[in-house]
Design a protein around this motif. Structure first.
Motif, mmCIF file in Angstrom:
data_model
loop_
_atom_site.group_PDB
_atom_site.id
_atom_site.type_symbol
_atom_site.label_atom_id
_atom_site.label_comp_id
_atom_site.label_asym_id
_atom_site.label_seq_id
_atom_site.Cartn_x
_atom_site.Cartn_y
_atom_site.Cartn_z
ATOM 1 N N ASN A 1 0.873 -0.852 0.371
ATOM 2 C CA ASN A 1 0.026 0.053 0.232
ATOM 3 C C ASN A 1 0.846 1.136 0.192
ATOM 4 O O ASN A 1 1.225 1.234 1.142
ATOM 5 C CB ASN A 1 -1.068 0.255 1.071
ATOM 6 C CG ASN A 1 -1.749 -1.404 1.287
ATOM 7 O OD1 ASN A 1 -2.884 -0.811 -0.281
ATOM 8 N ND2 ASN A 1 -1.828 -1.712 2.321
ATOM 9 N N PRO A 2 0.916 1.973 -1.039
ATOM 10 C CA PRO A 2 1.151 3.248 -1.087
ATOM 11 C C PRO A 2 1.150 4.337 -0.107
ATOM 12 O O PRO A 2 0.470 4.848 0.506
ATOM 13 C CB PRO A 2 1.614 3.462 -2.617
ATOM 14 C CG PRO A 2 0.652 2.553 -3.628
ATOM 15 C CD PRO A 2 0.074 1.942 -2.487
ATOM 16 N N THR A 3 2.300 5.242 1.095
ATOM 17 C CA THR A 3 2.403 5.444 1.441
ATOM 18 C C THR A 3 2.426 6.715 1.309
ATOM 19 O O THR A 3 3.416 7.320 0.441
ATOM 20 C CB THR A 3 2.832 5.394 3.210
ATOM 21 O OG1 THR A 3 3.970 5.447 3.291
ATOM 22 C CG2 THR A 3 2.711 3.905 3.692
ATOM 23 N N PRO A 4 2.046 7.965 1.732
ATOM 24 C CA PRO A 4 1.819 9.546 2.262
ATOM 25 C C PRO A 4 4.255 9.493 1.275
ATOM 26 O O PRO A 4 3.946 9.292 2.425
ATOM 27 C CB PRO A 4 0.918 10.808 2.486
ATOM 28 C CG PRO A 4 0.554 9.480 3.142
ATOM 29 C CD PRO A 4 1.254 7.572 3.311
ATOM 30 N N GLY A 5 4.191 10.609 0.278
ATOM 31 C CA GLY A 5 5.360 10.768 0.330
ATOM 32 C C GLY A 5 6.355 9.791 -0.162
ATOM 33 O O GLY A 5 7.677 9.908 -0.401
ATOM 34 N N SER A 6 5.731 7.823 -0.374
ATOM 35 C CA SER A 6 7.020 7.212 -0.430
ATOM 36 C C SER A 6 7.119 6.662 -1.966
ATOM 37 O O SER A 6 6.240 7.176 -3.433
ATOM 38 C CB SER A 6 5.966 5.658 -0.082
ATOM 39 O OG SER A 6 6.277 4.813 -0.753
ATOM 40 N N GLN A 7 8.052 6.750 -2.739
ATOM 41 C CA GLN A 7 8.512 6.053 -4.224
ATOM 42 C C GLN A 7 8.439 5.074 -4.718
ATOM 43 O O GLN A 7 8.217 4.296 -5.583
ATOM 44 C CB GLN A 7 9.701 6.806 -4.773
ATOM 45 C CG GLN A 7 11.263 5.132 -3.987
ATOM 46 C CD GLN A 7 11.236 6.349 -2.768
ATOM 47 O OE1 GLN A 7 10.969 6.508 -1.427
ATOM 48 N NE2 GLN A 7 12.649 5.686 -2.254
ATOM 49 N N TRP A 8 7.689 4.315 -3.058
ATOM 50 C CA TRP A 8 7.212 2.381 -5.109
ATOM 51 C C TRP A 8 5.994 2.151 -4.448
ATOM 52 O O TRP A 8 5.500 3.449 -3.715
ATOM 53 C CB TRP A 8 8.322 1.897 -2.450
ATOM 54 C CG TRP A 8 9.035 1.484 -2.787
ATOM 55 C CD1 TRP A 8 10.077 1.955 -3.635
ATOM 56 C CD2 TRP A 8 9.855 1.695 -1.250
ATOM 57 N NE1 TRP A 8 11.221 1.785 -3.022
ATOM 58 C CE2 TRP A 8 11.253 1.767 -1.730
ATOM 59 C CE3 TRP A 8 9.264 1.813 -0.061
ATOM 60 C CZ2 TRP A 8 12.157 1.647 -0.715
ATOM 61 C CZ3 TRP A 8 10.457 1.750 0.343
ATOM 62 C CH2 TRP A 8 12.033 1.086 0.355
ATOM 63 N N ASP A 9 5.212 0.905 -5.140
ATOM 64 C CA ASP A 9 4.440 0.703 -5.286
ATOM 65 C C ASP A 9 4.758 -0.647 -5.363
ATOM 66 O O ASP A 9 4.883 -1.062 -5.114
ATOM 67 C CB ASP A 9 3.979 1.436 -6.624
ATOM 68 C CG ASP A 9 3.424 1.800 -7.010
ATOM 69 O OD1 ASP A 9 2.248 1.108 -6.757
ATOM 70 O OD2 ASP A 9 2.329 2.820 -8.091
ATOM 71 N N ALA A 10 3.058 -1.121 -5.392
ATOM 72 C CA ALA A 10 2.767 -2.219 -5.766
ATOM 73 C C ALA A 10 3.311 -2.968 -6.841
ATOM 74 O O ALA A 10 3.283 -2.272 -7.826
ATOM 75 C CB ALA A 10 1.551 -2.774 -5.139
ATOM 76 N N SER A 11 3.584 -4.753 -6.846
ATOM 77 C CA SER A 11 3.995 -4.834 -8.127
ATOM 78 C C SER A 11 2.874 -5.158 -8.842
ATOM 79 O O SER A 11 2.065 -5.735 -8.748
ATOM 80 C CB SER A 11 4.635 -6.424 -7.673
ATOM 81 O OG SER A 11 5.422 -5.701 -6.421
ATOM 82 N N PRO A 12 3.102 -5.234 -10.217
ATOM 83 C CA PRO A 12 2.015 -6.058 -10.679
ATOM 84 C C PRO A 12 2.023 -7.188 -10.646
ATOM 85 O O PRO A 12 2.346 -7.749 -10.421
ATOM 86 C CB PRO A 12 2.473 -5.491 -12.461
ATOM 87 C CG PRO A 12 4.003 -4.545 -12.496
ATOM 88 C CD PRO A 12 4.309 -4.736 -10.854
ATOM 89 N N LYS A 13 0.423 -7.475 -11.661
ATOM 90 C CA LYS A 13 -0.409 -8.837 -10.756
ATOM 91 C C LYS A 13 0.735 -9.435 -11.538
ATOM 92 O O LYS A 13 0.559 -11.406 -11.085
ATOM 93 C CB LYS A 13 -2.208 -8.618 -11.333
ATOM 94 C CG LYS A 13 -2.509 -7.898 -10.394
ATOM 95 C CD LYS A 13 -2.770 -8.511 -8.987
ATOM 96 C CE LYS A 13 -3.718 -7.145 -8.040
ATOM 97 N NZ LYS A 13 -2.947 -7.945 -6.981
#
Ligand code: SAH
Length: 368
Positions: A317-329
């Motif tokens: 779950n991306p959190t505010p200000g984070s540069q990270w994202d979930a992986s594609p399915k």
């Protein structure tokens, strides 16, 4: 363990008042005696609190009216006031923001499923573990919660469910320590709370220990100690990657206890309790989702835990200000396939509460 200022840093804020749920049976009897009440009154209070889920002495109508005020003031000081409830997922998920006696804020989340009702609770206000992808980790530790502040989150949710405040009336069946905080960094109070959550009425809320999950970043000595407590709760270890190099940054406490030390402790837990250990793995796009990491994860878990392990993948779950994202399915599916190929069971966790900032790792009470 004395060289661990990060893990055992001192609470910053005020100590909560002693509450009925902090006391054991002998303590309850002594507290009743202090109020001039015989032993059977202590038992009556326990039935009110743990059985009828009542924390307001004014509502304890089996007590003589003349003593309710004194009992309330001495044993049931207000611990937590709901600031607000927010629901989503068609009313099957409800987050509650609580204000504690000293203004500290904390959150718990109730999730209804067809076959169970799960409450996600906090063990600390804030968290000192500083995992960079977790919202709570960004604010640091406010303070440890008291035993009663942990137990009362469960009592309040069980009561809300019973009274039909969250959909059809129901029973609370599961509790997960996956809200704010690192439970094993607040060890004594968490274990005390677990005993009170799992003991049968009138000494506790009567939730099966097997339905209680304690989730940890991997404080290896504390995992071993928990194994020896003789309470068969489910242990979840937030591994997030099988290699030390990346884990040193994703879960900074890895600098103290390495992946292997954590897995050895998990093995000890499985051997001692007979319980399968859960491994939590937040899948982060291009960070820890590579096929080789899935292979390595499967191999290491198979070697350390055999069949006594299950992997829960959590889409980040991306959190505010984070540069990270979930992986594609498709990456996620391939990851699952490879872990399973090593003979390790693996599933993807459903993500509840996303639009109300109540999903995994999003709990960060930022407002007043
Ligand atoms: N401190 C404990 C329990 C709290 S968090 C622990 O770390 O295990 C419960 C789970 O949510 C942990 O596995 C945690 O790593 C995970 N989590 C935290 N932030 C997340 C995020 N942004 N997305 C997905 N999972 C997250």
């Amino acid at each position: 363990m004395s060289s661990l200022p990060l893990v055992f840093s001192a609470p910053k804020r005020g100590k909560p008042p002693t509450h009925f749920a902090d006391l054991d049976e002998a303590g309850r009897i002594a507290a009743a005696a202090d109020l001039g009440l015989p032993k059977f009154r202590a038992n009556q209070l326990a039935k009110q609190y743990y059985g009828r889920l009542n924390a307001d002495a004014a509502e304890m109508t089996d007590l003589p009216a003349g003593i309710r005020d004194d009992v309330g003031a001495a044993l049931f000081p207000p611990l937590m006031t709901p600031v607000r409830h927010i629901s989503c997922d068609e009313g099957t998920t409800r987050k509650t923001l609580w204000r504690l006696h000293d203004g500290t804020l904390l959150e718990s989340v109730l999730m209804r499923y067809p076959d169970r009702n799960t409450l996600c609770i906090s063990s600390q206000a804030g968290c000192g573990m500083a995992c960079p992808f977790c919202a709570t980790g960004q604010g640091g530790l406010d303070r440890n919660l008291s035993t009663a502040e942990i137990v009362d989150q469960v009592r309040a949710a069980a009561r809300a469910l019973r009274d039909g405040e969250v959909g059809e009336p129901g029973r609370l069946s599961n509790v997960v320590f996956m809200g704010m905080g690192e439970p094993l960094a607040n060890y004594k109070r968490v274990v005390d709370a677990v005993r009170k959550i799992t003991s049968p009425e009138p000494n506790g809320l009567g939730i099966s220990a097997r339905s209680v999950t304690v989730s940890t970043v991997g404080l290896a000595p504390a995992i071993r100690k928990l194994a020896d407590e003789g309470i068969p709760v489910t242990l979840a270890v937030s591994l997030h990657t099988p290699d030390d190099e990346l884990r040193d940054t994703l879960v900074p406490v890895n600098n103290r206890w390495s992946v292997q030390e954590v897995l050895d402790a998990a093995r000890y837990y499985a051997d001692t309790t007979g319980r399968r250990v859960s491994i939590e793995y937040a899948l982060i796009k291009n960070v820890n989702d590579q096929p080789w990491r899935a292979d390595l994860l499967g191999k290491k878990l198979r070697a350390a835990l055999g069949s006594m392990v299950h992997v829960n993948l959590i889409p980040l779950n991306p959190t505010p200000g984070s540069q990270w994202d979930a992986s594609p399915k498709d990456v996620e599916r391939e990851f699952v396939r490879r872990v399973r190929e090593q003979g390790v069971s693996c599933t993807v966790r459903d993500t509840r509460g996303q639009e109300i900032a109540a999903a995994c790792g999003q709990l960060a009470a930022e407002e007043g």
